[in-house]
Design a protein around this motif. Structure first.
Motif, PDB file in Angstrom:
ATOM      1  N   LEU A   1      -0.746  -8.462  -6.946  1.00 25.50           N
ATOM      2  CA  LEU A   1      -0.382  -9.869  -6.808  1.00 25.50           C
ATOM      3  C   LEU A   1       0.720 -10.064  -5.769  1.00 25.50           C
ATOM      4  O   LEU A   1       0.832 -11.131  -5.162  1.00 25.50           O
ATOM      5  CB  LEU A   1       0.091 -10.435  -8.149  1.00 25.50           C
ATOM      6  CG  LEU A   1      -0.978 -10.751  -9.195  1.00 25.50           C
ATOM      7  CD1 LEU A   1      -0.338 -11.061 -10.537  1.00 25.50           C
ATOM      8  CD2 LEU A   1      -1.871 -11.908  -8.756  1.00 25.50           C
ATOM      9  N   GLY A   2       1.538  -9.043  -5.576  1.00 25.62           N
ATOM     10  CA  GLY A   2       2.657  -9.166  -4.640  1.00 25.62           C
ATOM     11  C   GLY A   2       3.858  -9.835  -5.267  1.00 25.62           C
ATOM     12  O   GLY A   2       4.606 -10.560  -4.598  1.00 25.62           O
TER      13      GLY A   2
ATOM     14  N   ALA B   1      11.392  -9.443  -2.722  1.00 26.10           N
ATOM     15  CA  ALA B   1      12.425  -8.457  -3.068  1.00 26.10           C
ATOM     16  C   ALA B   1      12.270  -7.198  -2.224  1.00 26.10           C
ATOM     17  O   ALA B   1      13.264  -6.612  -1.778  1.00 26.10           O
ATOM     18  CB  ALA B   1      12.338  -8.108  -4.554  1.00 26.10           C
ATOM     19  N   SER B   2      11.023  -6.791  -1.988  1.00 24.10           N
ATOM     20  CA  SER B   2      10.777  -5.598  -1.178  1.00 24.10           C
ATOM     21  C   SER B   2      11.215  -5.823   0.261  1.00 24.10           C
ATOM     22  O   SER B   2      11.773  -4.924   0.902  1.00 24.10           O
ATOM     23  CB  SER B   2       9.288  -5.227  -1.218  1.00 24.10           C
ATOM     24  OG  SER B   2       8.877  -4.946  -2.532  1.00 24.10           O
ATOM     25  N   LEU B   3      10.975  -7.024   0.770  1.00 24.98           N
ATOM     26  CA  LEU B   3      11.389  -7.323   2.133  1.00 24.98           C
ATOM     27  C   LEU B   3      12.910  -7.347   2.259  1.00 24.98           C
ATOM     28  O   LEU B   3      13.479  -6.851   3.232  1.00 24.98           O
ATOM     29  CB  LEU B   3      10.809  -8.668   2.584  1.00 24.98           C
ATOM     30  CG  LEU B   3       9.287  -8.730   2.782  1.00 24.98           C
ATOM     31  CD1 LEU B   3       8.879 -10.129   3.215  1.00 24.98           C
ATOM     32  CD2 LEU B   3       8.820  -7.710   3.814  1.00 24.98           C
ATOM     33  N   ASN B   4      13.576  -7.932   1.255  1.00 27.66           N
ATOM     34  CA  ASN B   4      15.038  -8.016   1.295  1.00 27.66           C
ATOM     35  C   ASN B   4      15.693  -6.644   1.199  1.00 27.66           C
ATOM     36  O   ASN B   4      16.693  -6.370   1.854  1.00 27.66           O
ATOM     37  CB  ASN B   4      15.551  -8.904   0.155  1.00 27.66           C
ATOM     38  CG  ASN B   4      15.248 -10.372   0.402  1.00 27.66           C
ATOM     39  OD1 ASN B   4      15.110 -10.798   1.538  1.00 27.66           O
ATOM     40  ND2 ASN B   4      15.151 -11.151  -0.667  1.00 27.66           N
ATOM     41  N   SER B   5      15.099  -5.792   0.355  1.00 33.24           N
ATOM     42  CA  SER B   5      15.677  -4.457   0.168  1.00 33.24           C
ATOM     43  C   SER B   5      15.254  -3.486   1.255  1.00 33.24           C
ATOM     44  O   SER B   5      15.799  -2.400   1.380  1.00 33.24           O
ATOM     45  CB  SER B   5      15.259  -3.893  -1.197  1.00 33.24           C
ATOM     46  OG  SER B   5      13.852  -3.693  -1.231  1.00 33.24           O
ATOM     47  N   LYS B   6      14.266  -3.913   2.055  1.00 31.23           N
ATOM     48  CA  LYS B   6      13.693  -3.063   3.106  1.00 31.23           C
ATOM     49  C   LYS B   6      13.224  -1.726   2.554  1.00 31.23           C
ATOM     50  O   LYS B   6      13.277  -0.697   3.226  1.00 31.23           O
ATOM     51  CB  LYS B   6      14.728  -2.839   4.220  1.00 31.23           C
ATOM     52  CG  LYS B   6      15.143  -4.122   4.921  1.00 31.23           C
ATOM     53  CD  LYS B   6      16.144  -3.862   6.024  1.00 31.23           C
ATOM     54  CE  LYS B   6      16.544  -5.170   6.697  1.00 31.23           C
ATOM     55  NZ  LYS B   6      17.552  -4.971   7.767  1.00 31.23           N
ATOM     56  N   GLY B   7      12.776  -1.771   1.290  1.00 27.20           N
ATOM     57  CA  GLY B   7      12.273  -0.552   0.677  1.00 27.20           C
ATOM     58  C   GLY B   7      10.758  -0.577   0.609  1.00 27.20           C
ATOM     59  O   GLY B   7      10.119  -1.618   0.640  1.00 27.20           O
ATOM     60  N   GLY B   8      10.165   0.602   0.539  1.00 23.80           N
ATOM     61  CA  GLY B   8       8.718   0.694   0.433  1.00 23.80           C
ATOM     62  C   GLY B   8       8.031   0.585   1.783  1.00 23.80           C
ATOM     63  O   GLY B   8       8.649   0.345   2.819  1.00 23.80           O
TER      64      GLY B   8
ATOM     65  N   ILE C   1       2.979  -3.365   1.494  1.00 27.14           N
ATOM     66  CA  ILE C   1       3.437  -4.600   0.852  1.00 27.14           C
ATOM     67  C   ILE C   1       2.679  -5.802   1.407  1.00 27.14           C
ATOM     68  O   ILE C   1       2.300  -6.719   0.682  1.00 27.14           O
ATOM     69  CB  ILE C   1       4.955  -4.776   1.062  1.00 27.14           C
ATOM     70  CG1 ILE C   1       5.720  -3.665   0.337  1.00 27.14           C
ATOM     71  CG2 ILE C   1       5.422  -6.143   0.580  1.00 27.14           C
ATOM     72  CD1 ILE C   1       7.182  -3.587   0.722  1.00 27.14           C
ATOM     73  N   ALA C   2       2.443  -5.783   2.727  1.00 33.38           N
ATOM     74  CA  ALA C   2       1.754  -6.899   3.383  1.00 33.38           C
ATOM     75  C   ALA C   2       0.302  -7.028   2.959  1.00 33.38           C
ATOM     76  O   ALA C   2      -0.311  -8.085   3.144  1.00 33.38           O
ATOM     77  CB  ALA C   2       1.831  -6.735   4.903  1.00 33.38           C
TER      78      ALA C   2
END
Length: 637
Positions: free
Chosen positions: A443-444, A449-456, A461-462
């Motif tokens: 679902l994403g 949060a992943s973009l802000n943390s620059k993790g993963g 993610i996209a």
């Protein structure tokens, strides 16, 4: 049919009024009573339970009530009187008529309904906001009540949220406890009919995520199908099934097209070793990378390589002791041979075959088992069949299942039936946890949060549903029906974030989960309310969790679970006449399962709804002795 909605536990209005001072914006109109007058036309004005000090543009009399409009907020609040003094004898309708006339607004039913709510609740609202609110009420989605929309607008004013379509729709859809599975299914149907306005790659990516959401066990089913096909080819029996298994793996692009029954194993070996890896540490490598490293080794490095292989086998959690022993025997025999390119290649091929045999067995018998790195037997098997497959294993297993479902071959169809049955028989708490993780990821829900943390992995993610929906809505080529169906899902995802948040030490999380697996459809909304530890993690000792479930057999169900110092009390509300009888055999396993997690079950209370389900869900906080529920069965443990 309207969808049931809830009011979040955390965001309650009394708390807001107590914790926040009155904040007005230029242009807003509100109803207030002048309590005291001060020099220089300053006045103390009572607005509901709060007081405001402001400068009046014209002298007024203490004790009178008026509608005021904010004309300036800097350097001090300045107010303009919009209506004359309100007489105690005036009705609500008369007050609204006077206000609408003064603001040059039409006396539509929608505006009067909005104004009545805001006057009653002593909330400020501007002329522009009234016009926008009226527009929203005139264009509500089918099945949405105007009262629901007004509550959303109330919340937007109260929490000082921007008056945008995105926020409104997010709060409107985010409050619903049913309908997300239907919304996703509708989007999939509209998408499948799109041939010209959406590129085939985008369509394929979206359908892939939708399948992961609607069939969270598709990867496990695909893993079983891969294992069964491999086991059929490994068997010494020669039959039509071998050829069907071979063709199936070639069509699923697991084996090269030139593979035959005699050479499929060597073709698979060549496929994964075609790009030899340089000598590297293999302790955390996949089985396929292990074989590649051995194949790439030279005589000078062989001693170090053998030591790493032995350590890899010892630490491999997805192999049985017997399987490890068989593999170690191969290494012992190799150590007695001269070390050259031929013997090294022989060892690589023997380990490749034995590992394929072992992991194909374990991918079925240990279906939901993962090692400490999150790897599974099916992933290890896939790494031995296809080069660099671990980076895209979910898509590969989903494609295996798709090819199998599309096949008319009786052998493959029978394998699908058996695989479905084995998945169903293997489902346990770990399986459900894995399924929920798959749904949330697809679902994403953690996209921002992943973009802000620059993790993963950003590219991974996209590929989740949410960013793809955003791109679809921004594309001018997207058809209107597809945009509308995508917008509903995106609004629900945004709504979960809007309703989740914190108020001091208290935190709230809202998650809507479409459960559509094993031929069953169910909507689940999970509402967690608790506190965080200093390290930012959830305090598992104290929490309140509400589950709003809508299932095919049990229909609408509310589960209210309260955790106090790891002691759990559960209230379950449902109209099924025999639910307490059906629940009886499960009580002990529930208690035992909680004890394994260091929780103690204090009591289970099963009761029926008396008033309408949607009203009960709207009330949200279910009290143990609430008179709205009929007396039911109380099981105290």
């Amino acid at each position: 049919m309207t969808s049931a909605s809830f009011n979040p536990i955390q965001i309650d209005r009394a708390a807001i009024q107590q914790s926040q001072s009155l904040s007005l914006k230029q242009g807003q109109v509100f109803h207030g009573t002048i309590k005291k007058l001060y020099p220089d036309q300053m006045a103390e004005i009572q607005i509901g339970n709060q007081k405001l000090f402001a400068k009046l543009e014209t002298p007024l009399k203490a004790g009178d009530s008026h509608f005021f409009q904010v004309t300036s907020i800097n350097p001090e609040a300045q107010l303009k009187v919009v209506t004359g003094p309100m007489q105690p004898s005036q009705t609500m309708a008369q007050q609204m008529t006077q206000l609408l006339d003064s603001m040059n607004l039409p006396k539509t039913a929608e505006l009067q309904q909005i104004l009545a709510h805001f006057i009653k609740n002593q909330l400020p609202i501007s002329k522009d906001q009234l016009i926008q609110a009226e527009n929203w009420l005139n264009n509500l989605p089918e099945g949405t009540l105007k009262n629901e929309a007004i509550q959303v607008i109330h919340r937007m004013i109260e929490l000082k949220l921007p008056f945008t379509d995105e926020i409104f729709k997010g709060l409107l859809y985010g409050a619903k406890t049913t309908g997300i599975a239907e919304a996703i299914e509708n989007f999939a149907n509209v998408l499948s009919k799109e041939n010209n306005n959406v590129s085939q790659q985008i369509k394929l990516n979206l359908l892939q995520q939708l399948q992961a959401i609607s069939k969270p066990f598709a990867v496990e089913t695909g893993g079983i199908l891969l294992s069964k096909a491999v086991q059929t080819l490994l068997s010494s029996e020669t039959s039509a099934n071998n050829l069907q298994a071979l063709n199936f793996l070639k069509e699923a692009e697991i084996l090269p097209k030139n593979s035959t029954i005699p050479n499929w194993l060597s073709q698979s070996f060549q496929q994964i070793t075609s790009k030899l890896l340089p000598n590297t540490e293999i302790q955390n490598s996949s089985a396929g990378q292990l074989v590649q490293t051995i194949a790439a080794a030279n005589a000078a490095d062989v001693q170090n390589m053998i030591a790493q292989v032995k350590e890899w086998l010892t630490n491999q959690q997805l192999l049985t002791s017997e399987q490890k022993s068989q593999l170690q025997q191969l290494i012992i025999r190799f150590e007695a041979l001269p070390k050259n390119a031929q013997t090294i290649e022989l060892l690589a091929k023997q380990l490749h075959e034995q590992l394929i045999k072992s992991f194909s067995e374990n991918a079925i018998s240990r279906l939901f088992t993962q090692d400490e790195n999150g790897d599974s037997a099916k992933n290890q098997l896939l790494s031995l069949m296809k080069y660099d497959a671990t980076n895209n294993s979910q898509a590969i297993f989903s494609n295996i299942l798709k090819v199998a479902n599309d096949s008319a071959d009786p052998f493959i169809q029978n394998a699908v039936t058996q695989a479905d049955a084995q998945v169903l028989a293997s489902i346990d708490s770990r399986a459900m946890e894995q399924a929920l993780k798959t749904i949330f990821k697809s679902l994403g829900m953690s996209y921002e949060a992943s973009l802000n943390s620059k993790g993963g992995d950003i590219s991974e993610i996209a590929q989740s549903l949410k960013p793809q929906l955003i791109s679809l809505l921004q594309d001018a080529q997207t058809s209107q029906p597809l945009k509308e169906s995508a917008d509903i899902i995106l609004s629900r995802l945004n709504g979960m974030q809007l309703f989740s948040g914190e108020s001091g030490p208290q935190h709230q999380l809202i998650m809507q989960v479409p459960l559509q697996f094993l031929g069953k459809h169910a909507d689940a909304t999970i509402q967690w309310n608790g506190r965080m530890k200093e390290n930012g993690k959830i305090d598992a000792n104290y929490a309140r969790v509400l589950f709003y479930l809508n299932m095919e057999a049990l229909q609408e169900t509310v589960v209210d679970m309260q955790v106090q110092n790891r002691i759990i009390t559960i209230h379950l509300y449902n109209d099924h006449p025999h639910l307490e009888i059906l629940a009886e055999p499960l009580k002990q396993s529930l208690k035992t399962g909680l004890l394994e997690k260091d929780y103690q079950l204090s009591g289970l209370f099963i009761k029926k709804f008396e008033n309408t389900k949607s009203q009960i869900i709207n009330e949200n906080v279910i009290q143990k002795n609430d008179s709205k529920f009929q007396n039911g069965v109380d099981i105290r443990i």
